[in-house]
Write a protein that holds these residues in place. Structure first.
Motif, PDB file in Angstrom:
ATOM      1  N   THR A  28      40.512  47.461  35.306  1.00 24.37           N
ATOM      2  CA  THR A  28      39.460  46.629  35.888  1.00 24.37           C
ATOM      3  C   THR A  28      40.123  45.543  36.712  1.00 24.37           C
ATOM      4  OG1 THR A  28      38.028  47.085  33.999  1.00 24.37           O
ATOM      5  CG2 THR A  28      37.433  45.227  35.416  1.00 24.37           C
ATOM      6  N   SER A  30      39.220  43.251  38.691  1.00 25.53           N
ATOM      7  CA  SER A  30      38.692  41.888  38.729  1.00 25.53           C
ATOM      8  C   SER A  30      39.026  41.073  37.484  1.00 25.53           C
ATOM      9  CB  SER A  30      37.174  41.922  38.939  1.00 25.53           C
ATOM     10  OG  SER A  30      36.561  42.629  37.886  1.00 25.53           O
ATOM     11  N   TRP A  31      39.646  41.673  36.480  1.00 24.16           N
ATOM     12  CA  TRP A  31      40.088  40.928  35.315  1.00 24.16           C
ATOM     13  C   TRP A  31      41.348  40.115  35.595  1.00 24.16           C
ATOM     14  CZ3 TRP A  31      39.917  44.907  30.703  1.00 24.16           C
ATOM     15  CH2 TRP A  31      38.572  45.153  30.388  1.00 24.16           C
ATOM     16  N   ALA A  53      41.488  35.859  39.774  1.00 25.21           N
ATOM     17  CA  ALA A  53      40.638  37.051  39.749  1.00 25.21           C
ATOM     18  C   ALA A  53      39.455  36.953  40.707  1.00 25.21           C
ATOM     19  CB  ALA A  53      40.154  37.292  38.324  1.00 25.21           C
ATOM     20  N   SER A  54      38.852  35.776  40.782  1.00 28.45           N
ATOM     21  CA  SER A  54      37.697  35.588  41.653  1.00 28.45           C
ATOM     22  C   SER A  54      38.076  35.426  43.108  1.00 28.45           C
ATOM     23  CB  SER A  54      36.912  34.357  41.214  1.00 28.45           C
ATOM     24  OG  SER A  54      37.705  33.195  41.400  1.00 28.45           O
ATOM     25  N   ARG A  72      42.419  39.123  48.459  1.00 29.77           N
ATOM     26  CA  ARG A  72      42.102  40.305  47.664  1.00 29.77           C
ATOM     27  C   ARG A  72      40.710  40.780  48.012  1.00 29.77           C
ATOM     28  NH1 ARG A  72      42.761  38.702  41.641  1.00 29.77           N
ATOM     29  NH2 ARG A  72      41.790  40.746  41.224  1.00 29.77           N
ATOM     30  N   ASN A  74      38.116  42.779  45.775  1.00 26.45           N
ATOM     31  CA  ASN A  74      37.878  43.363  44.458  1.00 26.45           C
ATOM     32  C   ASN A  74      37.127  44.685  44.540  1.00 26.45           C
ATOM     33  OD1 ASN A  74      39.268  41.326  43.170  1.00 26.45           O
ATOM     34  ND2 ASN A  74      37.441  40.202  42.541  1.00 26.45           N
ATOM     35  N   TYR A  77      39.796  47.156  45.144  1.00 25.24           N
ATOM     36  CA  TYR A  77      40.905  47.122  44.198  1.00 25.24           C
ATOM     37  C   TYR A  77      42.235  46.916  44.927  1.00 25.24           C
ATOM     38  CZ  TYR A  77      38.454  48.445  39.886  1.00 25.24           C
ATOM     39  OH  TYR A  77      37.657  48.467  38.767  1.00 25.24           O
TER      40      TYR A  77
END
Length: 120
Positions: A28, A30-31, A53-54, A72, A74, A77
């Motif tokens: 995952t 976004s973790w 992550a955010s 990034r 998300n 990925y």
């Protein structure tokens, strides 16, 4: 198990630009806080940049501030490292990595690295 694959490295002249990508799979995305590290020839691996992550917070090594930008996506990925105004001392193998707390990287996942060579 998270797999990370870096791409975008290559040979560039000083003053040029490269954009590195790190595609993640198997977890995952976004973790994780995502980071870029590099290992110059004959030297230890060093921190380059990280992004929470955010995507709201970014951190940079002093040596790359104002020249490199981490970002990034998300949904894709993927984490990126835009490198501008490259210098010969930026020559290194660049790795992306994951961290759950933004500080501990050794126990996270690492990619295989991509070579960046900056000629003078």
């Amino acid at each position: 198990q998270v797999q990370l694959v870096e791409s975008g490295g290559g040979l560039v002249q000083a003053g040029g630009s490269l954009r590195l990508s790190c595609a993640a799979s198997g977890g995952t995305f976004s973790w994780y806080t995502m980071g870029w590290f590099r290992q110059p020839p004959g030297k230890a691996r060093e921190f380059v940049a990280s992004i929470r992550a955010s995507g709201g917070s970014t951190f940079y090594a002093d040596s790359v501030k104002s020249r490199f930008t981490i970002s990034r996506d998300n949904a894709k990925y993927t984490v990126y490292l835009q490198m501008n105004s490259l210098k010969p001392e930026d020559t290194a193998v660049y790795y992306c990595a994951t961290s759950r707390d933004g500080r501990t990287w050794s126990s996270g996942y690492w990619g295989q690295g991509t070579q960046v060579t900056v000629s003078s």
